[in-house]
Design a protein around this motif. Structure first.
Motif, PDB file in Angstrom:
ATOM      1  N   SER A  76       0.853  -1.183   0.000  1.00 50.09           N
ATOM      2  CA  SER A  76       0.000   0.000   0.000  1.00 50.09           C
ATOM      3  C   SER A  76       0.891   1.235   0.000  1.00 50.09           C
ATOM      4  O   SER A  76       2.119   1.135   0.107  1.00 50.09           O
ATOM      5  N   VAL A  77       0.249   2.400  -0.103  1.00 57.61           N
ATOM      6  CA  VAL A  77       0.950   3.676  -0.016  1.00 57.61           C
ATOM      7  C   VAL A  77       0.513   4.386   1.255  1.00 57.61           C
ATOM      8  O   VAL A  77      -0.685   4.525   1.517  1.00 57.61           O
ATOM      9  N   PHE A  78       1.471   4.812   2.050  1.00 60.21           N
ATOM     10  CA  PHE A  78       1.204   5.558   3.271  1.00 60.21           C
ATOM     11  C   PHE A  78       1.594   7.020   3.007  1.00 60.21           C
ATOM     12  O   PHE A  78       2.765   7.318   2.770  1.00 60.21           O
ATOM     13  N   SER A  79       0.597   7.913   3.053  1.00 62.42           N
ATOM     14  CA  SER A  79       0.847   9.286   2.606  1.00 62.42           C
ATOM     15  C   SER A  79       0.344  10.348   3.572  1.00 62.42           C
ATOM     16  O   SER A  79       0.194  11.510   3.183  1.00 62.42           O
ATOM     17  N   ASP A  80       0.082   9.961   4.818  1.00 64.04           N
ATOM     18  CA  ASP A  80      -0.334  10.981   5.783  1.00 64.04           C
ATOM     19  C   ASP A  80       0.720  12.091   5.832  1.00 64.04           C
ATOM     20  O   ASP A  80       1.912  11.806   5.964  1.00 64.04           O
ATOM     21  N   PRO A  81       0.306  13.358   5.726  1.00 66.88           N
ATOM     22  CA  PRO A  81       1.295  14.453   5.684  1.00 66.88           C
ATOM     23  C   PRO A  81       2.204  14.505   6.897  1.00 66.88           C
ATOM     24  O   PRO A  81       3.337  15.009   6.805  1.00 66.88           O
ATOM     25  N   ASP A 109      23.142  -4.245  12.759  1.00 66.46           N
ATOM     26  CA  ASP A 109      22.081  -3.353  13.213  1.00 66.46           C
ATOM     27  C   ASP A 109      20.687  -3.850  12.867  1.00 66.46           C
ATOM     28  O   ASP A 109      19.726  -3.076  12.921  1.00 66.46           O
ATOM     29  N   ALA A 110      20.542  -5.125  12.515  1.00 66.91           N
ATOM     30  CA  ALA A 110      19.239  -5.680  12.165  1.00 66.91           C
ATOM     31  C   ALA A 110      18.965  -6.932  12.986  1.00 66.91           C
ATOM     32  O   ALA A 110      19.891  -7.592  13.459  1.00 66.91           O
ATOM     33  N   ALA A 111      17.680  -7.245  13.164  1.00 64.14           N
ATOM     34  CA  ALA A 111      17.307  -8.413  13.961  1.00 64.14           C
ATOM     35  C   ALA A 111      15.884  -8.825  13.604  1.00 64.14           C
ATOM     36  O   ALA A 111      15.089  -8.028  13.099  1.00 64.14           O
ATOM     37  N   TRP A 112      15.581 -10.106  13.894  1.00 66.37           N
ATOM     38  CA  TRP A 112      14.236 -10.638  13.703  1.00 66.37           C
ATOM     39  C   TRP A 112      13.473 -10.546  15.024  1.00 66.37           C
ATOM     40  O   TRP A 112      14.000 -10.889  16.072  1.00 66.37           O
ATOM     41  N   PHE A 113      12.217 -10.121  14.951  1.00 64.43           N
ATOM     42  CA  PHE A 113      11.365 -10.018  16.125  1.00 64.43           C
ATOM     43  C   PHE A 113      10.048 -10.744  15.865  1.00 64.43           C
ATOM     44  O   PHE A 113       9.473 -10.630  14.768  1.00 64.43           O
ATOM     45  N   ALA A 114       9.568 -11.488  16.885  1.00 60.10           N
ATOM     46  CA  ALA A 114       8.236 -12.088  16.778  1.00 60.10           C
ATOM     47  C   ALA A 114       7.210 -10.969  16.634  1.00 60.10           C
ATOM     48  O   ALA A 114       7.282  -9.951  17.334  1.00 60.10           O
ATOM     49  N   VAL A 115       6.252 -11.136  15.722  1.00 54.83           N
ATOM     50  CA  VAL A 115       5.309 -10.057  15.445  1.00 54.83           C
ATOM     51  C   VAL A 115       4.420  -9.740  16.647  1.00 54.83           C
ATOM     52  O   VAL A 115       3.840  -8.651  16.725  1.00 54.83           O
ATOM     53  N   ASP A 116       4.314 -10.669  17.582  1.00 53.64           N
ATOM     54  CA  ASP A 116       3.527 -10.418  18.791  1.00 53.64           C
ATOM     55  C   ASP A 116       4.362  -9.829  19.924  1.00 53.64           C
ATOM     56  O   ASP A 116       3.837  -9.576  21.016  1.00 53.64           O
ATOM     57  N   GLU A 117       5.648  -9.623  19.676  1.00 51.98           N
ATOM     58  CA  GLU A 117       6.537  -9.089  20.712  1.00 51.98           C
ATOM     59  C   GLU A 117       7.450  -8.023  20.098  1.00 51.98           C
ATOM     60  O   GLU A 117       8.671  -8.094  20.187  1.00 51.98           O
ATOM     61  N   LEU A 118       6.844  -7.027  19.488  1.00 50.74           N
ATOM     62  CA  LEU A 118       7.613  -6.006  18.789  1.00 50.74           C
ATOM     63  C   LEU A 118       8.133  -4.942  19.745  1.00 50.74           C
ATOM     64  O   LEU A 118       7.468  -4.597  20.730  1.00 50.74           O
ATOM     65  N   PRO A 119       9.314  -4.395  19.469  1.00 55.85           N
ATOM     66  CA  PRO A 119       9.829  -3.275  20.260  1.00 55.85           C
ATOM     67  C   PRO A 119       9.130  -1.982  19.838  1.00 55.85           C
ATOM     68  O   PRO A 119       8.241  -1.976  18.976  1.00 55.85           O
ATOM     69  N   GLU A 120       9.515  -0.874  20.441  1.00 58.42           N
ATOM     70  CA  GLU A 120       9.009   0.429  20.014  1.00 58.42           C
ATOM     71  C   GLU A 120       9.461   0.682  18.575  1.00 58.42           C
ATOM     72  O   GLU A 120      10.630   0.534  18.243  1.00 58.42           O
ATOM     73  N   ASP A 124       4.965   5.183  11.612  1.00 57.44           N
ATOM     74  CA  ASP A 124       3.788   4.330  11.430  1.00 57.44           C
ATOM     75  C   ASP A 124       4.167   2.912  10.995  1.00 57.44           C
ATOM     76  O   ASP A 124       3.369   2.211  10.380  1.00 57.44           O
ATOM     77  N   HIS A 125       5.355   2.471  11.343  1.00 60.16           N
ATOM     78  CA  HIS A 125       5.823   1.176  10.866  1.00 60.16           C
ATOM     79  C   HIS A 125       5.038   0.014  11.455  1.00 60.16           C
ATOM     80  O   HIS A 125       4.903  -1.038  10.809  1.00 60.16           O
ATOM     81  N   ARG A 126       4.495   0.168  12.660  1.00 54.22           N
ATOM     82  CA  ARG A 126       3.640  -0.884  13.216  1.00 54.22           C
ATOM     83  C   ARG A 126       2.378  -1.058  12.358  1.00 54.22           C
ATOM     84  O   ARG A 126       1.908  -2.183  12.160  1.00 54.22           O
ATOM     85  N   ASP A 127       1.846   0.047  11.849  1.00 50.85           N
ATOM     86  CA  ASP A 127       0.677  -0.038  10.978  1.00 50.85           C
ATOM     87  C   ASP A 127       1.000  -0.790   9.690  1.00 50.85           C
ATOM     88  O   ASP A 127       0.170  -1.547   9.169  1.00 50.85           O
ATOM     89  N   ARG A 133       0.668  -8.258   7.724  1.00 52.04           N
ATOM     90  CA  ARG A 133       0.234  -9.511   8.357  1.00 52.04           C
ATOM     91  C   ARG A 133      -1.190  -9.861   7.931  1.00 52.04           C
ATOM     92  O   ARG A 133      -1.510 -11.028   7.670  1.00 52.04           O
ATOM     93  N   HIS A 134      -2.055  -8.858   7.860  1.00 50.00           N
ATOM     94  CA  HIS A 134      -3.432  -9.082   7.425  1.00 50.00           C
ATOM     95  C   HIS A 134      -3.459  -9.547   5.977  1.00 50.00           C
ATOM     96  O   HIS A 134      -4.227 -10.454   5.619  1.00 50.00           O
ATOM     97  N   ARG A 135      -2.645  -8.943   5.120  1.00 50.90           N
ATOM     98  CA  ARG A 135      -2.570  -9.352   3.712  1.00 50.90           C
ATOM     99  C   ARG A 135      -2.113 -10.808   3.607  1.00 50.90           C
ATOM    100  O   ARG A 135      -2.678 -11.584   2.830  1.00 50.90           O
ATOM    101  N   LEU A 136      -1.080 -11.165   4.358  1.00 46.58           N
ATOM    102  CA  LEU A 136      -0.565 -12.529   4.314  1.00 46.58           C
ATOM    103  C   LEU A 136      -1.635 -13.527   4.742  1.00 46.58           C
ATOM    104  O   LEU A 136      -1.851 -14.548   4.075  1.00 46.58           O
TER     105      LEU A 136
END
Length: 226
Positions: A76-81, A109-120, A124-127, A133-136
């Motif tokens: 999708s495209v995220f375009s909120d000003p 500087d990269a790591a894998w995180f369980a989607v139910d245990e995400l850091p801050e 809007d990256h959580r969105d 996840r919904h698409r999958l």
């Protein structure tokens, strides 16, 4: 009205089903540490004459060291000003998948995180992750997209764990085999795998009939219980 300089970026939610500390497979997402905003999805600005898909793959390598994905699609495209405070930024987002048997190593500087245990997460990256996840989950219902999460060959018990991790609820392997066989999604290899820790007969191994995404049942839906 004054013209606004708009920055265009790509962001990719990369999923892989990985083992956890309690030996229960879970859906994970790849993040990198961003100096300005904490943990973030891999991505960045596009360059001149670069397609969005090419930019997404380039940034996966640059930000996270990931150079191989089995499936990539625009999300999708995220375009909120105000989505990025520093500068007006429009994000073209992507969903990418990595098979569970691919050692998806990352840079420091990269790591894998369980989607139910995400850091801050940044901005809007959580969105974006929630949408991916919904698409999958939706595409698991009516396409063969699980080929991009599964190993090349597998017992149905392993595939049901992959489906369960992606869907968020347990999936019965017998019912899953019945559904996927009827749709021509998986086929028996004629070989068997290793006996599990509890003993018993070696499990039959299966593989996906196709290694490219296709619609298998346009009006299908996988819902609990499976």
């Amino acid at each position: 009205m004054a013209e606004t300089t708009v920055r265009v970026e790509v962001l990719t939610a990369v999923f892989q089903v990985r083992e956890t500390d309690v030996d229960v497979p879970a859906l994970h997402v790849l993040l990198h540490r961003c100096e300005q905003a904490g943990w973030a999805l891999p991505g960045g600005p596009i360059v001149e004459r670069e397609t969005l898909g090419a930019a997404a793959l380039r940034w996966l390598g640059a930000r996270a060291g990931l150079t191989r994905v089995a499936h990539l699609e625009q999300l999708s495209v995220f375009s909120d000003p105000d989505r990025v405070p520093e500068q007006r930024t429009v994000a073209s987002t992507f969903l990418a998948l990595v098979p569970s048997d691919i050692p998806a190593e990352t840079v420091a500087d990269a790591a894998w995180f369980a989607v139910d245990e995400l850091p801050e997460l940044a901005y809007d990256h959580r969105d974006v992750i929630d949408l991916a996840r919904h698409r999958l989950a939706g595409k698991l219902s009516y396409t063969n997209i699980a080929f991009a999460l599964a190993p090349s060959q597998f017992p149905m018990s392993e595939l049901s764990e992959i489906y369960g991790a992606a869907l968020g609820y347990p999936v019965d392997s017998t019912n899953l085999l019945r559904v996927l066989s009827r749709r021509g999604v998986v086929v028996a290899t004629g070989t068997v795998g290793r006996t599990g820790r509890t003993g018993g007969r070696p499990p039959a191994l299966y593989e996906f009939a196709d290694a490219r995404i296709r619609v298998t049942d346009e009006f299908a839906a996988l819902r609990p219980p499976m």
